[in-house]
Design a protein around this motif. Sequence first.
Motif, PDB file in Angstrom:
ATOM      1  N   THR A 388     -60.402  28.546 111.400  1.00 26.22           N
ATOM      2  CA  THR A 388     -58.976  28.793 111.620  1.00 26.22           C
ATOM      3  C   THR A 388     -58.492  28.091 112.880  1.00 26.22           C
ATOM      4  N   LEU A 389     -59.259  28.201 113.948  1.00 23.33           N
ATOM      5  CA  LEU A 389     -58.896  27.524 115.193  1.00 23.33           C
ATOM      6  C   LEU A 389     -58.840  26.012 114.985  1.00 23.33           C
ATOM      7  N   ALA A 390     -59.785  25.478 114.226  1.00 24.15           N
ATOM      8  CA  ALA A 390     -59.785  24.037 113.941  1.00 24.15           C
ATOM      9  C   ALA A 390     -58.528  23.630 113.181  1.00 24.15           C
ATOM     10  N   ARG A 391     -58.080  24.474 112.252  1.00 25.07           N
ATOM     11  CA  ARG A 391     -56.847  24.189 111.499  1.00 25.07           C
ATOM     12  C   ARG A 391     -55.637  24.184 112.432  1.00 25.07           C
ATOM     13  N   PHE A 392     -55.585  25.173 113.328  1.00 26.07           N
ATOM     14  CA  PHE A 392     -54.472  25.213 114.281  1.00 26.07           C
ATOM     15  C   PHE A 392     -54.444  23.940 115.126  1.00 26.07           C
ATOM     16  N   ARG A 393     -55.597  23.547 115.579  1.00 27.97           N
ATOM     17  CA  ARG A 393     -55.667  22.351 116.428  1.00 27.97           C
ATOM     18  C   ARG A 393     -55.313  21.088 115.638  1.00 27.97           C
ATOM     19  N   GLU A 394     -55.672  21.069 114.373  1.00 28.33           N
ATOM     20  CA  GLU A 394     -55.319  19.930 113.533  1.00 28.33           C
ATOM     21  C   GLU A 394     -53.802  19.843 113.369  1.00 28.33           C
ATOM     22  N   ILE A 395     -53.173  20.995 113.140  1.00 19.00           N
ATOM     23  CA  ILE A 395     -51.712  21.028 113.030  1.00 19.00           C
ATOM     24  C   ILE A 395     -51.085  20.539 114.331  1.00 19.00           C
ATOM     25  N   ALA A 396     -51.584  21.057 115.470  1.00 16.20           N
ATOM     26  CA  ALA A 396     -51.029  20.678 116.765  1.00 16.20           C
ATOM     27  C   ALA A 396     -51.201  19.186 117.026  1.00 16.20           C
ATOM     28  N   ALA A 397     -52.383  18.655 116.708  1.00 21.74           N
ATOM     29  CA  ALA A 397     -52.645  17.238 116.947  1.00 21.74           C
ATOM     30  C   ALA A 397     -51.749  16.356 116.093  1.00 21.74           C
ATOM     31  N   THR A 398     -51.521  16.774 114.852  1.00 24.41           N
ATOM     32  CA  THR A 398     -50.657  16.000 113.960  1.00 24.41           C
ATOM     33  C   THR A 398     -49.223  15.969 114.472  1.00 24.41           C
ATOM     34  N   LEU A 399     -48.705  17.119 114.850  1.00 22.92           N
ATOM     35  CA  LEU A 399     -47.325  17.190 115.329  1.00 22.92           C
ATOM     36  C   LEU A 399     -47.161  16.541 116.688  1.00 22.92           C
TER      37      LEU A 399
END
Length: 421
Positions: A388-399
Amino acid sequence: MRSFFHGLFMRRLGVRRILRWSLRVGLLLLVLVGGVLAWHRDELHRLLAVNSLFAEDRIVANFSAMDRLFFHAALPVDVGTTVPLEVAPRRLPELSGWLQARSVTAIVVLKDGAVAYERYRLGTSAADRRISWSMAKSFLSALFGILHAEGVIADLDEPVTRYAPTLAGTAYDGVSIRNVLQMSSGVRFDEDYFDFHSDINRMGRVLALGGSMDAFAASLSEREREPGQAWQYVSIDTHVIGMVIRGASGRGIGELLAERLLQPIGVESSPYYVTDGDGTAFVLGGLNMSTRDYARFGQLFLQRGVWDGHQVVPSDWVDESTRASANTAPGRIGYGYQWWVPVDATEGEFLARGVYGQFIYVNRPAGVVVALNSADRSFAAAGVFADTLARFREIAATLHGSAETTAAHTAVAAPTANAVD
């Protein structure tokens, strides 16, 4: 022979009388039991609700309807003047498989304060007010910080018994306010959500049956270790913070939270707390709001306590409470004042977290907030939090990387603000 038949007749007559009296007594008992059941109907309803709260066929609906299951109290917030969040859809990594695997009911992603992505699932809608579970702890920490800055509670190293004298002589005697803020009280408390006899589940039954949370806290008499010695997640510590606030201010938590925090940031829903039988807010996990409003709170902390030009939460409290200051084990996730800090967090990365997949993730460098509500019965399985944390970070990195899709991600167009599936 005559005496034999006479005796037999009398015995049969006696049996009939016994049967008649037994029937009458039985009927009387049924009436009494029925009366008791009717008298305690609400208590039984709440107890049954606790025992089936997380059942596979009920968990999604239950998490959006806690006001139909438990004592509750509305928070006095005027939502009529709320300014809706700006909507600016952005492209994100492919999320559908993860949303399904984690039984996500709602996700709201903010980028620079605007809604970049929003989706509601499993029959829920944007209007649902969802149970926060332990995300509520971070809200209470914010309220504490406001009152601390005003001098209502001046010293974090004072004993909790100064403001909550009923805890004198209990396991909390000698515990400081800082200790409970950091979950380092040392109080013996079993937080096993899957053990019927654990302290956390005993507490749930007290809540369901209309008991007193203050009395439950005061009933704890044993310590695992000395206060401040080590971090241990003890949810009842947060209730003690609430007792301290109530004792110091002379006011209820719901009224204070509405006035000092939720009204200033313009929440869109009409929030409420689950309460105990005395009307005391269940501050460690009973806040209910829309997912957008959870995102608003995250945005407030991303902005270091400022909303619409006003300092709602002191900036130094935002920084201190979201810093990993508790005495957690080396290499394990950090903890501040009722906020979680990932092991390898960048400056300004932290989160609020609740059981069954509730999150407010804040990534200040990326300008991103993710509010997530779920009904994830596998939330405690190995690797789930890390993923879940990895998904959040992926979203943040993309945006953070681009307003458009980056080549490193397979992206989907962000849905409209009220997309539902």
